[in-house]
Write a protein that holds these residues in place. Structure first.
Motif, PDB file in Angstrom:
ATOM      1  N   LEU A 377     -18.880  17.887 -21.057  1.00  0.00           N
ATOM      2  CA  LEU A 377     -20.322  17.797 -21.254  1.00  0.00           C
ATOM      3  C   LEU A 377     -20.675  16.893 -22.417  1.00  0.00           C
ATOM      4  N   SER A 378     -19.816  16.811 -23.429  1.00  0.00           N
ATOM      5  CA  SER A 378     -20.023  15.889 -24.539  1.00  0.00           C
ATOM      6  C   SER A 378     -18.688  15.687 -25.240  1.00  0.00           C
ATOM      7  N   ARG A 385     -18.544  20.052 -16.601  1.00  0.00           N
ATOM      8  CA  ARG A 385     -19.605  20.337 -15.640  1.00  0.00           C
ATOM      9  C   ARG A 385     -19.194  21.459 -14.687  1.00  0.00           C
ATOM     10  N   ALA A 386     -17.909  21.617 -14.470  1.00  0.00           N
ATOM     11  CA  ALA A 386     -17.445  22.744 -13.657  1.00  0.00           C
ATOM     12  C   ALA A 386     -17.768  24.066 -14.345  1.00  0.00           C
ATOM     13  N   ILE A 454     -26.484  24.879  -3.749  1.00  0.00           N
ATOM     14  CA  ILE A 454     -25.242  24.168  -4.016  1.00  0.00           C
ATOM     15  C   ILE A 454     -25.322  23.577  -5.421  1.00  0.00           C
ATOM     16  N   VAL A 455     -24.428  24.000  -6.309  1.00  0.00           N
ATOM     17  CA  VAL A 455     -24.387  23.497  -7.682  1.00  0.00           C
ATOM     18  C   VAL A 455     -23.236  22.512  -7.751  1.00  0.00           C
ATOM     19  N   THR A 456     -23.516  21.205  -7.953  1.00  0.00           N
ATOM     20  CA  THR A 456     -22.525  20.183  -7.655  1.00  0.00           C
ATOM     21  C   THR A 456     -22.871  18.849  -8.309  1.00  0.00           C
ATOM     22  N   ASP A 457     -21.941  17.885  -8.235  1.00  0.00           N
ATOM     23  CA  ASP A 457     -22.256  16.500  -8.602  1.00  0.00           C
ATOM     24  C   ASP A 457     -22.574  15.668  -7.356  1.00  0.00           C
ATOM     25  N   GLU A 458     -22.542  16.300  -6.177  1.00  0.00           N
ATOM     26  CA  GLU A 458     -22.925  15.717  -4.886  1.00  0.00           C
ATOM     27  C   GLU A 458     -21.941  14.687  -4.333  1.00  0.00           C
ATOM     28  N   GLN A 459     -20.824  14.460  -4.979  1.00  0.00           N
ATOM     29  CA  GLN A 459     -19.912  13.399  -4.533  1.00  0.00           C
ATOM     30  C   GLN A 459     -18.862  13.936  -3.553  1.00  0.00           C
ATOM     31  N   LEU A 482     -25.672  18.233 -11.274  1.00  0.00           N
ATOM     32  CA  LEU A 482     -25.291  18.348 -12.684  1.00  0.00           C
ATOM     33  C   LEU A 482     -24.700  17.070 -13.265  1.00  0.00           C
ATOM     34  N   ALA A 483     -24.726  15.971 -12.512  1.00  0.00           N
ATOM     35  CA  ALA A 483     -24.098  14.744 -13.012  1.00  0.00           C
ATOM     36  C   ALA A 483     -25.015  13.530 -12.992  1.00  0.00           C
ATOM     37  N   GLY A 484     -25.955  13.459 -12.060  1.00  0.00           N
ATOM     38  CA  GLY A 484     -26.901  12.349 -12.052  1.00  0.00           C
ATOM     39  C   GLY A 484     -26.360  11.055 -11.482  1.00  0.00           C
TER      40      GLY A 484
END
Length: 538
Positions: A377-378, A385-386, A454-459, A482-484
Protein backbone atom coordinates in the motif's frame (compact mmCIF):
# COMPACT_ATOMS: atom_id res chain seq x y z
CA UNK A 1 -50.88 0.43 -25.88
CA UNK A 2 -48.18 1.81 -23.61
CA UNK A 3 -45.90 -0.95 -22.39
CA UNK A 4 -42.85 0.89 -21.10
CA UNK A 5 -43.51 4.63 -20.63
CA UNK A 6 -45.63 4.33 -17.49
CA UNK A 7 -45.31 5.64 -13.95
CA UNK A 8 -44.55 2.13 -12.75
CA UNK A 9 -41.79 1.54 -15.31
CA UNK A 10 -38.67 0.13 -13.62
CA UNK A 11 -35.59 2.30 -13.80
CA UNK A 12 -32.04 1.25 -13.08
CA UNK A 13 -30.02 3.49 -10.83
CA UNK A 14 -26.83 5.08 -12.06
CA UNK A 15 -23.45 5.45 -10.41
CA UNK A 16 -20.62 7.89 -10.91
CA UNK A 17 -17.90 5.58 -12.28
CA UNK A 18 -18.98 5.01 -15.87
CA UNK A 19 -17.75 2.92 -18.77
CA UNK A 20 -16.89 4.72 -22.01
CA UNK A 21 -18.34 2.04 -24.29
CA UNK A 22 -14.90 0.99 -25.51
CA UNK A 23 -13.18 -2.28 -24.70
CA UNK A 24 -9.56 -3.28 -24.23
CA UNK A 25 -7.58 -6.12 -22.70
CA UNK A 26 -6.75 -6.21 -19.02
CA UNK A 27 -3.08 -6.60 -18.07
CA UNK A 28 -3.76 -10.34 -17.73
CA UNK A 29 -5.35 -10.60 -21.19
CA UNK A 30 -9.02 -10.72 -20.26
CA UNK A 31 -11.57 -8.72 -22.24
CA UNK A 32 -12.09 -5.53 -20.27
CA UNK A 33 -13.85 -2.19 -20.37
CA UNK A 34 -12.44 1.34 -20.55
CA UNK A 35 -13.89 4.15 -18.46
CA UNK A 36 -14.42 7.80 -19.19
CA UNK A 37 -11.68 10.19 -18.08
CA UNK A 38 -13.35 11.27 -14.84
CA UNK A 39 -13.92 7.68 -13.78
CA UNK A 40 -10.36 6.66 -14.65
CA UNK A 41 -8.93 9.57 -12.66
CA UNK A 42 -11.17 8.93 -9.66
CA UNK A 43 -10.27 5.23 -9.40
CA UNK A 44 -6.57 5.96 -9.86
CA UNK A 45 -6.60 8.87 -7.42
CA UNK A 46 -8.26 7.01 -4.55
CA UNK A 47 -5.84 4.09 -4.83
CA UNK A 48 -2.65 6.00 -5.62
CA UNK A 49 0.25 6.48 -3.25
CA UNK A 50 2.59 8.72 -5.22
CA UNK A 51 5.65 6.95 -6.72
CA UNK A 52 4.42 3.58 -5.38
CA UNK A 53 4.97 0.73 -7.83
CA UNK A 54 2.21 -1.78 -8.47
CA UNK A 55 2.29 -5.20 -10.10
CA UNK A 56 1.38 -3.96 -13.56
CA UNK A 57 2.51 -0.32 -13.50
CA UNK A 58 5.69 1.36 -12.29
CA UNK A 59 5.36 4.23 -9.84
CA UNK A 60 6.55 6.65 -12.54
CA UNK A 61 3.97 5.39 -15.04
CA UNK A 62 1.15 5.75 -12.51
CA UNK A 63 2.30 9.23 -11.57
CA UNK A 64 2.48 10.25 -15.24
CA UNK A 65 -1.02 8.89 -15.90
CA UNK A 66 -2.36 10.64 -12.81
CA UNK A 67 -0.76 13.96 -13.75
CA UNK A 68 -1.95 13.77 -17.35
CA UNK A 69 -5.55 13.08 -16.30
CA UNK A 70 -5.53 15.92 -13.75
CA UNK A 71 -4.12 18.39 -16.28
CA UNK A 72 -6.69 17.36 -18.90
CA UNK A 73 -9.69 17.57 -16.60
CA UNK A 74 -8.49 20.73 -14.86
CA UNK A 75 -9.13 22.51 -18.15
CA UNK A 76 -12.12 20.49 -19.36
CA UNK A 77 -14.00 20.19 -16.06
CA UNK A 78 -12.49 22.50 -13.46
CA UNK A 79 -15.24 22.34 -10.85
CA UNK A 80 -15.33 18.53 -10.80
CA UNK A 81 -11.55 18.25 -10.60
CA UNK A 82 -11.25 20.83 -7.83
CA UNK A 83 -13.91 18.94 -5.88
CA UNK A 84 -12.03 15.68 -6.32
CA UNK A 85 -8.76 17.17 -5.06
CA UNK A 86 -10.30 18.69 -1.93
CA UNK A 87 -12.20 15.46 -1.17
CA UNK A 88 -9.05 13.38 -1.65
CA UNK A 89 -7.27 15.32 1.06
CA UNK A 90 -10.17 15.17 3.53
CA UNK A 91 -12.53 12.20 3.20
CA UNK A 92 -10.20 10.31 0.86
CA UNK A 93 -7.31 10.64 3.34
CA UNK A 94 -4.74 10.87 0.52
CA UNK A 95 -2.19 13.50 1.34
CA UNK A 96 0.57 13.42 -1.26
CA UNK A 97 -1.62 12.66 -4.27
CA UNK A 98 -3.88 15.63 -3.49
CA UNK A 99 -0.87 17.99 -3.22
CA UNK A 100 0.54 16.76 -6.53
CA UNK A 101 -2.89 17.02 -8.10
CA UNK A 102 -3.39 20.61 -6.94
CA UNK A 103 -0.03 21.66 -8.35
CA UNK A 104 -0.75 20.04 -11.72
CA UNK A 105 -4.27 21.51 -11.74
CA UNK A 106 -2.90 25.05 -11.36
CA UNK A 107 -0.09 24.54 -13.87
CA UNK A 108 -2.47 23.23 -16.52
CA UNK A 109 -4.96 26.04 -16.06
CA UNK A 110 -2.30 28.73 -16.12
CA UNK A 111 -0.76 27.25 -19.29
CA UNK A 112 -4.19 27.11 -20.93
CA UNK A 113 -5.20 30.59 -19.76
CA UNK A 114 -8.36 29.12 -18.21
CA UNK A 115 -10.36 31.42 -15.92
CA UNK A 116 -13.61 29.53 -15.37
CA UNK A 117 -14.37 27.41 -12.32
CA UNK A 118 -12.86 27.53 -8.83
CA UNK A 119 -9.94 29.90 -8.32
CA UNK A 120 -6.47 28.36 -8.43
CA UNK A 121 -5.70 29.95 -5.07
CA UNK A 122 -8.68 28.21 -3.47
CA UNK A 123 -7.73 24.83 -4.89
CA UNK A 124 -4.20 25.11 -3.48
CA UNK A 125 -5.47 26.12 -0.04
CA UNK A 126 -8.06 23.32 -0.02
CA UNK A 127 -5.47 20.52 -0.08
CA UNK A 128 -3.15 21.98 2.57
CA UNK A 129 -4.37 20.54 5.87
CA UNK A 130 -1.21 19.81 7.86
CA UNK A 131 1.43 22.38 8.85
CA UNK A 132 4.25 20.70 6.91
CA UNK A 133 2.28 20.66 3.66
CA UNK A 134 2.94 24.27 2.51
CA UNK A 135 6.62 23.33 2.38
CA UNK A 136 5.81 20.01 0.67
CA UNK A 137 3.86 21.78 -2.07
CA UNK A 138 6.64 24.33 -2.63
CA UNK A 139 9.21 21.55 -2.83
CA UNK A 140 7.13 19.66 -5.39
CA UNK A 141 6.48 22.75 -7.50
CA UNK A 142 10.11 23.84 -7.67
CA UNK A 143 11.34 20.31 -8.42
CA UNK A 144 8.75 19.81 -11.16
CA UNK A 145 8.11 23.26 -12.61
CA UNK A 146 11.04 25.44 -11.53
CA UNK A 147 11.57 28.20 -9.00
CA UNK A 148 9.23 30.69 -10.69
CA UNK A 149 6.18 30.24 -8.44
CA UNK A 150 2.94 31.78 -9.74
CA UNK A 151 0.93 34.17 -7.58
CA UNK A 152 -2.08 31.83 -7.17
CA UNK A 153 0.21 29.18 -5.70
CA UNK A 154 1.84 31.67 -3.34
CA UNK A 155 -1.50 33.10 -2.24
CA UNK A 156 -3.08 29.70 -1.70
CA UNK A 157 -0.11 28.63 0.40
CA UNK A 158 -0.24 31.91 2.34
CA UNK A 159 -3.91 31.29 3.14
CA UNK A 160 -2.97 27.85 4.49
CA UNK A 161 -0.03 29.22 6.49
CA UNK A 162 -2.29 31.64 8.36
CA UNK A 163 -4.58 28.72 9.17
CA UNK A 164 -1.95 26.13 10.08
CA UNK A 165 1.07 27.80 11.64
CA UNK A 166 1.09 27.94 15.44
CA UNK A 167 3.55 27.16 18.23
CA UNK A 168 3.03 23.41 18.42
CA UNK A 169 3.13 22.96 14.64
CA UNK A 170 6.38 24.91 14.58
CA UNK A 171 7.95 22.60 17.16
CA UNK A 172 6.70 19.43 15.46
CA UNK A 173 7.33 20.18 11.80
CA UNK A 174 9.96 22.95 11.52
CA UNK A 175 12.99 20.69 11.58
CA UNK A 176 16.39 20.75 9.94
CA UNK A 177 15.55 17.76 7.75
CA UNK A 178 13.09 19.83 5.71
CA UNK A 179 14.19 21.51 2.50
CA UNK A 180 11.61 24.24 3.07
CA UNK A 181 11.52 25.28 6.71
CA UNK A 182 8.68 27.46 8.03
CA UNK A 183 10.90 30.52 7.56
CA UNK A 184 11.61 29.57 3.95
CA UNK A 185 7.89 29.26 3.23
CA UNK A 186 7.24 32.66 4.77
CA UNK A 187 10.04 34.21 2.70
CA UNK A 188 8.57 32.80 -0.51
CA UNK A 189 4.86 33.47 -0.05
CA UNK A 190 5.05 36.59 2.18
CA UNK A 191 2.10 35.52 4.31
CA UNK A 192 0.69 38.28 6.49
CA UNK A 193 -0.42 37.25 10.00
CA UNK A 194 -4.10 36.51 10.50
CA UNK A 195 -5.68 39.64 12.05
CA UNK A 196 -7.75 37.37 14.29
CA UNK A 197 -4.56 35.86 15.75
CA UNK A 198 -2.61 38.69 17.39
CA UNK A 199 0.15 36.30 18.43
CA UNK A 200 0.88 35.12 14.90
CA UNK A 201 3.10 38.03 13.89
CA UNK A 202 5.56 37.23 16.67
CA UNK A 203 5.41 33.54 15.76
CA UNK A 204 6.27 34.33 12.14
CA UNK A 205 9.24 36.46 13.22
CA UNK A 206 10.47 33.63 15.46
CA UNK A 207 10.15 31.13 12.60
CA UNK A 208 12.28 33.40 10.42
CA UNK A 209 14.87 33.82 13.19
CA UNK A 210 15.02 30.05 13.78
CA UNK A 211 15.79 29.59 10.10
CA UNK A 212 18.30 32.36 9.56
CA UNK A 213 19.74 33.15 13.02
CA UNK A 214 19.21 30.02 15.15
CA UNK A 215 21.97 30.90 17.59
CA UNK A 216 20.20 34.08 18.69
CA UNK A 217 16.53 33.25 18.06
CA UNK A 218 14.37 34.06 21.10
CA UNK A 219 10.80 32.74 21.40
CA UNK A 220 8.00 35.25 22.01
CA UNK A 221 7.81 35.84 25.75
CA UNK A 222 4.01 35.63 25.68
CA UNK A 223 4.01 32.13 24.14
CA UNK A 224 3.98 29.63 27.02
CA UNK A 225 4.55 26.61 24.80
CA UNK A 226 7.63 27.99 23.06
CA UNK A 227 9.10 29.32 26.30
CA UNK A 228 8.50 26.00 28.08
CA UNK A 229 10.14 24.19 25.20
CA UNK A 230 13.18 26.44 25.33
CA UNK A 231 13.51 25.87 29.08
CA UNK A 232 13.53 22.09 28.64
CA UNK A 233 16.01 22.34 25.78
CA UNK A 234 18.35 24.28 28.07
CA UNK A 235 18.44 21.55 30.73
CA UNK A 236 21.74 19.66 31.05
CA UNK A 237 21.51 16.23 29.43
CA UNK A 238 22.22 14.52 32.75
CA UNK A 239 19.09 16.06 34.31
CA UNK A 240 16.60 15.42 31.53
CA UNK A 241 15.56 11.85 32.28
CA UNK A 242 14.88 12.71 35.91
CA UNK A 243 12.70 15.64 34.90
CA UNK A 244 10.68 13.49 32.46
CA UNK A 245 10.12 10.57 34.83
CA UNK A 246 9.71 12.63 37.99
CA UNK A 247 6.58 14.32 39.40
CA UNK A 248 4.88 16.49 36.81
CA UNK A 249 7.07 15.18 33.99
CA UNK A 250 4.17 14.31 31.71
CA UNK A 251 2.67 17.77 32.17
CA UNK A 252 6.00 19.47 31.39
CA UNK A 253 6.41 17.47 28.18
CA UNK A 254 2.88 18.32 27.08
CA UNK A 255 3.24 22.02 27.90
CA UNK A 256 6.52 22.22 25.99
CA UNK A 257 5.10 20.46 22.93
CA UNK A 258 7.81 17.78 22.90
CA UNK A 259 6.64 14.96 20.68
CA UNK A 260 7.48 11.29 21.08
CA UNK A 261 9.52 11.50 17.86
CA UNK A 262 11.77 14.19 19.34
CA UNK A 263 11.98 12.79 22.86
CA UNK A 264 14.67 10.14 22.34
CA UNK A 265 16.98 12.63 20.66
CA UNK A 266 16.47 15.17 23.43
CA UNK A 267 17.13 12.61 26.14
CA UNK A 268 20.13 11.21 24.25
CA UNK A 269 19.22 7.85 25.72
CA UNK A 270 16.78 4.94 25.46
CA UNK A 271 13.00 5.17 25.62
CA UNK A 272 12.29 2.91 28.59
CA UNK A 273 8.90 2.26 30.19
CA UNK A 274 9.04 5.32 32.46
CA UNK A 275 9.78 7.63 29.55
CA UNK A 276 7.00 6.18 27.41
CA UNK A 277 4.56 6.46 30.29
CA UNK A 278 5.42 10.16 30.60
CA UNK A 279 4.84 10.98 26.93
CA UNK A 280 1.86 8.69 26.25
CA UNK A 281 -0.71 11.18 27.67
CA UNK A 282 0.25 13.78 25.05
CA UNK A 283 0.37 11.37 22.09
CA UNK A 284 -2.38 11.24 19.48
CA UNK A 285 -4.29 8.03 18.84
CA UNK A 286 -2.54 7.42 15.51
CA UNK A 287 0.84 7.64 17.25
CA UNK A 288 -0.38 5.27 19.96
CA UNK A 289 -1.46 2.66 17.42
CA UNK A 290 1.88 2.86 15.62
CA UNK A 291 3.86 2.39 18.84
CA UNK A 292 2.12 -0.58 20.48
CA UNK A 293 5.13 -2.81 19.79
CA UNK A 294 7.44 -0.20 21.32
CA UNK A 295 5.27 -0.05 24.45
CA UNK A 296 5.49 -3.82 24.82
CA UNK A 297 9.22 -3.98 24.22
CA UNK A 298 9.83 -1.23 26.78
CA UNK A 299 7.60 -2.94 29.35
CA UNK A 300 4.94 -0.25 29.77
CA UNK A 301 2.76 -1.16 32.76
CA UNK A 302 -0.70 -2.68 32.50
CA UNK A 303 -2.48 0.35 33.98
CA UNK A 304 -1.02 2.68 31.36
CA UNK A 305 -1.64 0.05 28.68
CA UNK A 306 -5.30 -0.10 29.68
CA UNK A 307 -5.51 3.69 29.22
CA UNK A 308 -3.93 3.36 25.76
CA UNK A 309 -6.39 0.59 24.85
CA UNK A 310 -9.37 2.74 25.88
CA UNK A 311 -8.13 5.65 23.80
CA UNK A 312 -7.37 3.76 20.59
CA UNK A 313 -10.76 2.00 20.72
CA UNK A 314 -12.79 5.12 21.51
CA UNK A 315 -15.15 5.86 18.58
CA UNK A 316 -14.48 9.60 18.63
CA UNK A 317 -10.71 9.03 18.68
CA UNK A 318 -10.97 6.63 15.74
CA UNK A 319 -13.00 9.14 13.77
CA UNK A 320 -10.61 11.98 14.60
CA UNK A 321 -7.52 9.95 13.66
CA UNK A 322 -8.86 9.38 10.12
CA UNK A 323 -6.89 6.16 9.77
CA UNK A 324 -7.59 3.65 7.03
CA UNK A 325 -9.17 0.46 8.45
CA UNK A 326 -6.20 -1.67 7.47
CA UNK A 327 -3.91 0.36 9.78
CA UNK A 328 -5.45 -1.55 12.67
CA UNK A 329 -4.64 -4.83 10.93
CA UNK A 330 -1.01 -3.73 10.66
CA UNK A 331 -0.92 -2.90 14.37
CA UNK A 332 -2.51 -6.25 15.22
CA UNK A 333 0.07 -8.12 13.15
CA UNK A 334 3.06 -6.30 14.61
CA UNK A 335 2.18 -5.85 18.29
CA UNK A 336 3.48 -8.90 20.18
CA UNK A 337 1.13 -8.62 23.19
CA UNK A 338 -2.45 -9.87 23.22
CA UNK A 339 -3.47 -7.03 25.52
CA UNK A 340 -4.15 -4.85 22.45
CA UNK A 341 -6.23 -7.37 20.48
CA UNK A 342 -9.72 -6.46 21.67
CA UNK A 343 -9.02 -2.72 21.47
CA UNK A 344 -7.78 -3.07 17.90
CA UNK A 345 -10.81 -5.17 16.98
CA UNK A 346 -13.09 -2.44 18.34
CA UNK A 347 -11.13 0.28 16.56
CA UNK A 348 -11.31 -1.63 13.28
CA UNK A 349 -15.07 -1.89 13.70
CA UNK A 350 -15.40 1.84 14.31
CA UNK A 351 -13.26 2.60 11.25
CA UNK A 352 -15.66 0.49 9.16
CA UNK A 353 -18.68 2.48 10.27
CA UNK A 354 -20.05 2.83 6.71
CA UNK A 355 -20.36 -0.91 6.10
CA UNK A 356 -24.11 -1.60 5.72
CA UNK A 357 -26.07 -4.63 6.86
CA UNK A 358 -27.23 -5.86 3.48
CA UNK A 359 -30.48 -7.88 3.35
CA UNK A 360 -30.92 -11.21 1.61
CA UNK A 361 -28.08 -13.35 0.27
CA UNK A 362 -24.77 -11.72 -0.70
CA UNK A 363 -21.76 -13.28 -2.42
CA UNK A 364 -18.51 -11.54 -1.45
CA UNK A 365 -15.50 -12.40 -3.62
CA UNK A 366 -12.08 -11.27 -2.33
CA UNK A 367 -9.16 -11.14 -4.76
CA UNK A 368 -6.08 -12.88 -3.33
CA UNK A 369 -4.09 -13.09 -6.55
CA UNK A 370 -0.38 -12.40 -6.96
CA UNK A 371 -0.91 -8.88 -8.30
CA UNK A 372 -2.79 -7.96 -5.12
CA UNK A 373 0.01 -9.36 -2.95
CA UNK A 374 2.82 -7.72 -4.93
CA UNK A 375 1.49 -4.20 -4.45
CA UNK A 376 2.27 -2.84 -1.00
CA UNK A 377 0.00 0.00 0.00
CA UNK A 378 2.97 2.33 0.55
CA UNK A 379 6.73 2.26 0.91
CA UNK A 380 6.32 2.50 4.67
CA UNK A 381 3.89 -0.40 5.00
CA UNK A 382 4.22 -4.16 4.69
CA UNK A 383 0.48 -4.45 4.06
CA UNK A 384 -0.75 -5.16 0.56
CA UNK A 385 -3.90 -4.60 -1.46
CA UNK A 386 -4.71 -8.23 -0.73
CA UNK A 387 -4.77 -7.34 2.98
CA UNK A 388 -7.05 -4.38 2.36
CA UNK A 389 -9.36 -6.54 0.23
CA UNK A 390 -9.61 -9.12 3.01
CA UNK A 391 -10.45 -6.45 5.61
CA UNK A 392 -13.22 -4.90 3.55
CA UNK A 393 -14.64 -8.16 2.24
CA UNK A 394 -14.75 -9.79 5.67
CA UNK A 395 -16.40 -6.78 7.29
CA UNK A 396 -19.06 -6.69 4.59
CA UNK A 397 -19.78 -10.41 4.83
CA UNK A 398 -20.02 -10.38 8.62
CA UNK A 399 -22.44 -7.43 8.65
CA UNK A 400 -24.71 -8.86 5.95
CA UNK A 401 -27.89 -10.78 6.76
CA UNK A 402 -26.53 -13.87 5.01
CA UNK A 403 -23.28 -13.89 3.07
CA UNK A 404 -20.90 -16.33 1.43
CA UNK A 405 -17.32 -15.11 1.79
CA UNK A 406 -14.96 -16.43 -0.88
CA UNK A 407 -11.26 -15.89 -1.61
CA UNK A 408 -10.10 -16.36 -5.19
CA UNK A 409 -7.02 -16.37 -7.38
CA UNK A 410 -6.09 -19.23 -9.67
CA UNK A 411 -8.47 -21.27 -7.51
CA UNK A 412 -11.19 -20.25 -5.07
CA UNK A 413 -12.55 -21.41 -1.74
CA UNK A 414 -15.06 -20.37 0.90
CA UNK A 415 -13.69 -18.56 3.96
CA UNK A 416 -15.50 -19.79 7.06
CA UNK A 417 -16.59 -17.43 9.83
CA UNK A 418 -19.05 -17.41 12.71
CA UNK A 419 -21.51 -14.72 13.70
CA UNK A 420 -19.93 -12.35 16.19
CA UNK A 421 -16.41 -13.63 15.53
CA UNK A 422 -13.43 -11.28 15.48
CA UNK A 423 -12.78 -9.82 12.04
CA UNK A 424 -9.05 -9.88 12.78
CA UNK A 425 -9.18 -13.63 13.47
CA UNK A 426 -11.05 -14.33 10.25
CA UNK A 427 -8.34 -12.50 8.30
CA UNK A 428 -5.85 -15.22 9.32
CA UNK A 429 -7.80 -17.70 7.12
CA UNK A 430 -7.03 -16.00 3.81
CA UNK A 431 -4.28 -17.27 1.50
CA UNK A 432 -2.08 -16.31 -1.46
CA UNK A 433 -3.82 -17.91 -4.44
CA UNK A 434 -1.68 -17.05 -7.47
CA UNK A 435 -3.40 -15.91 -10.69
CA UNK A 436 -6.72 -14.11 -11.19
CA UNK A 437 -9.53 -16.37 -12.37
CA UNK A 438 -12.42 -14.14 -11.36
CA UNK A 439 -14.75 -15.76 -13.88
CA UNK A 440 -13.98 -19.20 -12.47
CA UNK A 441 -14.80 -18.02 -8.96
CA UNK A 442 -18.14 -16.64 -10.14
CA UNK A 443 -19.02 -19.91 -11.93
CA UNK A 444 -18.17 -21.99 -8.88
CA UNK A 445 -19.77 -19.93 -6.12
CA UNK A 446 -22.68 -17.91 -7.56
CA UNK A 447 -26.05 -19.45 -6.85
CA UNK A 448 -29.25 -17.43 -6.51
CA UNK A 449 -27.58 -14.63 -4.57
CA UNK A 450 -29.33 -11.27 -4.35
CA UNK A 451 -26.12 -9.38 -5.12
CA UNK A 452 -22.43 -9.95 -5.76
CA UNK A 453 -19.57 -7.87 -4.38
CA UNK A 454 -16.08 -8.30 -5.87
CA UNK A 455 -13.12 -6.67 -4.09
CA UNK A 456 -10.30 -6.74 -6.64
CA UNK A 457 -7.82 -4.96 -8.93
CA UNK A 458 -10.00 -6.18 -11.87
CA UNK A 459 -7.06 -7.67 -13.80
CA UNK A 460 -8.55 -11.09 -14.54
CA UNK A 461 -7.03 -13.41 -17.13
CA UNK A 462 -9.92 -15.44 -18.50
CA UNK A 463 -10.13 -15.67 -22.27
CA UNK A 464 -13.86 -16.41 -22.09
CA UNK A 465 -16.75 -14.39 -20.75
CA UNK A 466 -16.00 -11.67 -18.23
CA UNK A 467 -16.97 -12.23 -14.58
CA UNK A 468 -19.87 -9.79 -14.59
CA UNK A 469 -21.30 -11.34 -17.78
CA UNK A 470 -21.70 -14.68 -15.98
CA UNK A 471 -24.14 -13.18 -13.46
CA UNK A 472 -27.78 -12.69 -14.51
CA UNK A 473 -28.46 -9.17 -15.71
CA UNK A 474 -31.04 -8.59 -12.98
CA UNK A 475 -28.59 -9.32 -10.13
CA UNK A 476 -26.58 -6.29 -8.94
CA UNK A 477 -22.80 -6.62 -9.18
CA UNK A 478 -20.67 -4.16 -7.22
CA UNK A 479 -16.96 -4.12 -7.99
CA UNK A 480 -14.71 -2.43 -5.49
CA UNK A 481 -11.51 -1.50 -7.32
CA UNK A 482 -8.45 -1.23 -5.06
CA UNK A 483 -5.74 -0.49 -7.64
CA UNK A 484 -7.03 2.00 -10.21
CA UNK A 485 -5.77 0.36 -13.38
CA UNK A 486 -7.05 1.75 -16.66
CA UNK A 487 -9.07 -1.28 -17.82
CA UNK A 488 -11.80 -2.87 -15.72
CA UNK A 489 -13.32 -6.34 -15.81
CA UNK A 490 -16.85 -5.18 -16.54
CA UNK A 491 -19.07 -2.24 -17.45
CA UNK A 492 -20.21 0.32 -14.89
CA UNK A 493 -22.61 3.18 -14.39
CA UNK A 494 -26.06 1.94 -15.38
CA UNK A 495 -28.50 -0.81 -14.52
CA UNK A 496 -27.07 -3.42 -12.18
CA UNK A 497 -23.32 -2.98 -12.75
CA UNK A 498 -21.41 -0.51 -10.60
CA UNK A 499 -17.76 0.12 -9.75
CA UNK A 500 -16.50 1.92 -6.65
CA UNK A 501 -12.98 2.62 -5.51
CA UNK A 502 -10.69 3.61 -2.67
CA UNK A 503 -8.91 2.33 0.40
CA UNK A 504 -11.46 3.48 2.95
CA UNK A 505 -14.96 2.15 3.57
CA UNK A 506 -16.71 5.23 2.18
CA UNK A 507 -17.92 3.44 -0.97
CA UNK A 508 -20.04 0.99 1.02
CA UNK A 509 -22.66 3.59 1.81
CA UNK A 510 -23.50 3.81 -1.90
CA UNK A 511 -24.80 0.24 -2.11
CA UNK A 512 -28.03 0.78 -0.11
CA UNK A 513 -28.57 4.05 -1.99
CA UNK A 514 -28.40 2.35 -5.38
CA UNK A 515 -30.58 -0.54 -4.26
CA UNK A 516 -33.15 1.95 -2.99
CA UNK A 517 -33.39 3.40 -6.50
CA UNK A 518 -31.20 6.42 -5.81
CA UNK A 519 -28.22 7.47 -7.86
CA UNK A 520 -24.68 7.23 -6.50
CA UNK A 521 -23.09 10.61 -7.18
CA UNK A 522 -19.46 11.57 -6.75
CA UNK A 523 -18.84 11.59 -2.98
CA UNK A 524 -17.89 15.29 -2.81
CA UNK A 525 -21.06 16.37 -4.59
CA UNK A 526 -23.42 15.06 -1.95
CA UNK A 527 -23.22 14.07 1.68
CA UNK A 528 -26.59 12.34 1.59
CA UNK A 529 -28.59 10.34 -0.95
CA UNK A 530 -29.99 12.35 -3.83
CA UNK A 531 -33.04 11.36 -5.85
CA UNK A 532 -32.59 10.39 -9.48
CA UNK A 533 -32.72 13.52 -11.64
CA UNK A 534 -31.24 12.38 -14.91
CA UNK A 535 -29.21 9.75 -16.68
CA UNK A 536 -25.69 11.05 -16.31
CA UNK A 537 -25.08 9.59 -12.87
CA UNK A 538 -22.51 12.27 -12.13
Amino acid sequence: MARFNTKAAPRGSTSAVRSSGHTALTHEGGRGHLRDARSELFLLAVANFVSQQTFYESGADRDDRFGALVRRLAVQDAEWTAGLLAWMRTEGQLRTASLVGAAEYVKARLDAGATDGPANRQVVASVLRRPDEPGELLAYWTARHGRNIPKPVKRGIADAVRRLYHARSLLKYDTGTKGYRFGDVLNVVHAAPDPAKPWQGELFRYALDRRHHPESAEPPVRDRTLCAHRALMALPVAERRGVVTGPGGAERLAEAGITWEALAGWLQGPMDAAVWEAVIPSMGSMALVRNLRNFDEAGVGDEVAATVARRISDPSEVAKSRQFPFRYLAAYQHAPSLRWSYALEQALGHSLRNVPSLPGRTLVLVDRSGSMFFSRLSDRSELTRADAAAVFGTALAMRAEKADLVEFGSTSAAVKYREGESVLKVLDRFHDLGGTDTSGAVRRHFGKHDRVLIVTDEQYGSAGRGPTELIPAGVPVYTWNLAGYRVGHGPSGDGKRHVFGGLSDAAFRLIPMIEAGLDGAWPWLTSSPRPHVGSSGA
